[in-house]
Design a protein around this motif. Structure first.
Motif, mmCIF file in Angstrom:
data_model
loop_
_atom_site.group_PDB
_atom_site.id
_atom_site.type_symbol
_atom_site.label_atom_id
_atom_site.label_comp_id
_atom_site.label_asym_id
_atom_site.label_seq_id
_atom_site.Cartn_x
_atom_site.Cartn_y
_atom_site.Cartn_z
ATOM 1 N N LYS A 190 0.890 -1.258 0.187
ATOM 2 C CA LYS A 190 -0.010 0.092 0.134
ATOM 3 C C LYS A 190 0.841 1.079 -0.007
ATOM 4 C CE LYS A 190 -3.968 -2.047 2.325
ATOM 5 N NZ LYS A 190 -4.053 -3.289 0.614
ATOM 6 N N SER A 191 2.762 1.551 -1.048
ATOM 7 C CA SER A 191 2.961 2.534 -0.947
ATOM 8 C C SER A 191 3.104 2.276 -2.732
ATOM 9 C CB SER A 191 4.099 2.086 0.136
ATOM 10 O OG SER A 191 4.803 3.656 -0.354
ATOM 11 N N THR A 192 3.185 3.574 -2.934
ATOM 12 C CA THR A 192 3.840 3.942 -4.391
ATOM 13 C C THR A 192 4.766 4.550 -4.074
ATOM 14 O OG1 THR A 192 2.063 5.248 -4.973
ATOM 15 C CG2 THR A 192 1.899 2.881 -5.225
ATOM 16 N N LYS A 193 5.157 5.366 -3.083
ATOM 17 C CA LYS A 193 6.175 6.327 -2.875
ATOM 18 C C LYS A 193 7.281 6.457 -4.007
ATOM 19 C CE LYS A 193 8.948 4.767 0.959
ATOM 20 N NZ LYS A 193 10.232 5.353 2.157
ATOM 21 N N ASP A 194 7.867 5.375 -4.722
ATOM 22 C CA ASP A 194 8.797 5.114 -5.227
ATOM 23 C C ASP A 194 8.452 4.924 -6.797
ATOM 24 O OD1 ASP A 194 10.884 5.326 -3.278
ATOM 25 O OD2 ASP A 194 10.484 3.139 -2.801
ATOM 26 N N SER A 211 7.155 5.937 -10.255
ATOM 27 C CA SER A 211 7.057 7.755 -10.658
ATOM 28 C C SER A 211 5.743 7.765 -11.925
ATOM 29 C CB SER A 211 8.587 7.722 -11.528
ATOM 30 O OG SER A 211 8.367 9.000 -12.599
ATOM 31 N N LEU A 212 4.866 8.762 -11.421
ATOM 32 C CA LEU A 212 3.330 9.295 -11.807
ATOM 33 C C LEU A 212 4.003 9.900 -12.815
ATOM 34 C CD1 LEU A 212 0.246 9.122 -11.863
ATOM 35 C CD2 LEU A 212 1.286 11.680 -11.469
ATOM 36 N N VAL A 213 5.287 10.123 -13.273
ATOM 37 C CA VAL A 213 5.331 10.643 -14.488
ATOM 38 C C VAL A 213 5.303 9.586 -15.546
ATOM 39 C CG1 VAL A 213 6.892 12.654 -15.589
ATOM 40 C CG2 VAL A 213 5.861 12.885 -13.690
ATOM 41 N N MET A 214 6.696 8.750 -15.627
ATOM 42 C CA MET A 214 6.959 7.269 -16.172
ATOM 43 C C MET A 214 5.315 6.586 -16.621
ATOM 44 S SD MET A 214 7.342 4.232 -15.273
ATOM 45 C CE MET A 214 8.161 2.859 -16.566
ATOM 46 N N TYR A 215 4.686 6.456 -15.266
ATOM 47 C CA TYR A 215 3.895 5.856 -15.515
ATOM 48 C C TYR A 215 2.799 6.634 -16.604
ATOM 49 C CZ TYR A 215 5.393 1.208 -13.033
ATOM 50 O OH TYR A 215 5.641 0.525 -12.870
ATOM 51 N N LEU A 216 2.635 7.675 -16.706
ATOM 52 C CA LEU A 216 1.098 8.345 -17.501
ATOM 53 C C LEU A 216 1.726 8.485 -19.330
ATOM 54 C CD1 LEU A 216 1.208 11.645 -15.155
ATOM 55 C CD2 LEU A 216 -0.474 9.696 -16.196
ATOM 56 N N ILE A 217 3.370 9.066 -18.848
ATOM 57 C CA ILE A 217 3.677 9.078 -20.942
ATOM 58 C C ILE A 217 3.615 6.610 -21.175
ATOM 59 C CG2 ILE A 217 6.038 9.032 -21.630
ATOM 60 C CD1 ILE A 217 6.746 11.257 -19.451
ATOM 61 N N MET A 218 3.994 6.271 -20.316
ATOM 62 C CA MET A 218 4.339 4.574 -20.260
ATOM 63 C C MET A 218 2.517 4.333 -20.956
ATOM 64 S SD MET A 218 5.501 1.822 -20.954
ATOM 65 C CE MET A 218 5.964 0.042 -20.616
ATOM 66 N N ALA A 219 1.888 5.250 -20.083
ATOM 67 C CA ALA A 219 -0.027 4.628 -20.953
ATOM 68 C C ALA A 219 -0.572 5.001 -21.632
ATOM 69 C CB ALA A 219 -0.699 4.681 -19.153
ATOM 70 N N LEU A 220 -0.195 6.655 -22.026
ATOM 71 C CA LEU A 220 0.237 6.659 -23.099
ATOM 72 C C LEU A 220 0.791 6.123 -24.603
ATOM 73 C CD1 LEU A 220 -0.876 9.412 -25.061
ATOM 74 C CD2 LEU A 220 1.742 10.453 -24.315
ATOM 75 N N GLY A 221 2.014 6.346 -24.758
ATOM 76 C CA GLY A 221 2.094 4.645 -25.463
ATOM 77 C C GLY A 221 1.499 4.082 -26.170
ATOM 78 N N LEU A 222 1.288 3.341 -24.488
ATOM 79 C CA LEU A 222 0.696 2.272 -25.098
ATOM 80 C C LEU A 222 -0.510 2.008 -25.625
ATOM 81 C CD1 LEU A 222 1.117 0.424 -21.325
ATOM 82 C CD2 LEU A 222 2.016 -0.598 -23.501
ATOM 83 N N THR A 223 -0.933 2.665 -24.957
ATOM 84 C CA THR A 223 -2.523 3.796 -25.947
ATOM 85 C C THR A 223 -1.927 3.841 -27.355
ATOM 86 O OG1 THR A 223 -3.432 4.725 -23.697
ATOM 87 C CG2 THR A 223 -4.591 5.226 -26.083
ATOM 88 N N LEU A 224 -1.493 4.461 -27.895
ATOM 89 C CA LEU A 224 -0.962 4.589 -29.618
ATOM 90 C C LEU A 224 -0.165 3.171 -29.817
ATOM 91 C CD1 LEU A 224 1.211 8.218 -28.718
ATOM 92 C CD2 LEU A 224 -1.442 7.701 -29.615
ATOM 93 N N LEU A 268 -1.469 3.209 -11.605
ATOM 94 C CA LEU A 268 -2.002 4.335 -11.408
ATOM 95 C C LEU A 268 -2.685 4.637 -10.944
ATOM 96 C CD1 LEU A 268 -1.318 6.010 -15.069
ATOM 97 C CD2 LEU A 268 -0.085 6.796 -13.445
ATOM 98 N N ILE A 269 -3.425 4.012 -10.983
ATOM 99 C CA ILE A 269 -5.083 4.158 -9.643
ATOM 100 C C ILE A 269 -4.300 3.418 -8.115
ATOM 101 C CG2 ILE A 269 -7.223 2.517 -8.927
ATOM 102 C CD1 ILE A 269 -7.594 3.022 -11.825
ATOM 103 N N LEU A 270 -3.295 2.680 -8.168
ATOM 104 C CA LEU A 270 -2.765 2.477 -6.833
ATOM 105 C C LEU A 270 -2.380 3.996 -6.489
ATOM 106 C CD1 LEU A 270 -2.084 -1.389 -7.746
ATOM 107 C CD2 LEU A 270 -4.237 -0.317 -5.545
ATOM 108 N N LYS A 271 -1.187 3.983 -7.190
ATOM 109 C CA LYS A 271 -0.414 5.581 -7.584
ATOM 110 C C LYS A 271 -0.977 6.782 -6.237
ATOM 111 C CE LYS A 271 3.612 8.584 -7.576
ATOM 112 N NZ LYS A 271 4.395 8.055 -6.632
ATOM 113 N N LEU A 272 -2.527 7.209 -7.690
ATOM 114 C CA LEU A 272 -3.155 8.183 -6.621
ATOM 115 C C LEU A 272 -3.949 7.812 -5.963
ATOM 116 C CD1 LEU A 272 -4.666 8.880 -10.478
ATOM 117 C CD2 LEU A 272 -2.548 9.760 -8.865
#
Length: 84
Positions: free
Chosen positions: A30-34, A36-49, A77-81
């Motif tokens: 139950k921890s996501t401090k390590d 990277s939100l930005v990395m996973y957002l960029i990854m999600a965009l790439g995967l969508t494409l 990402l949901i768990l990160k938030l």
């Protein structure tokens, strides 16, 4: 299904499965401090494409790999938030 498609599906399973341990680790600790939100957002965009591309070229390995990986990355990402 030809040998190249089978190779693509095996590659899809291997690369997609690498996100599963991360999902379990986050869920358990139950921890996501390590993470990277930005990395996973960029990854999600790439995967969508890639998913759109896979659908457009009617490639089962590309579509499945990126669709399932997008679900796993979205879960992270949901768990990160949730566990800021």
């Amino acid at each position: 299904m030809n040998a190249i498609e089978i190779l693509g599906l095996v590659a899809a399973v291997v690369t997609t499965s690498c996100f599963i341990p991360q999902v379990f680790k986050i869920s358990k600790e139950k921890s996501t401090k390590d993470i990277s939100l930005v990395m996973y957002l960029i990854m999600a965009l790439g995967l969508t494409l890639w998913l759109i591309y896979g659908i457009a070229i009617e490639s089962l390995p590309v579509t499945l790999a990126n669709g399932v990986t997008l679900l796993l990355v979205s879960w992270i990402l949901i768990l990160k938030l949730k566990y800021k």
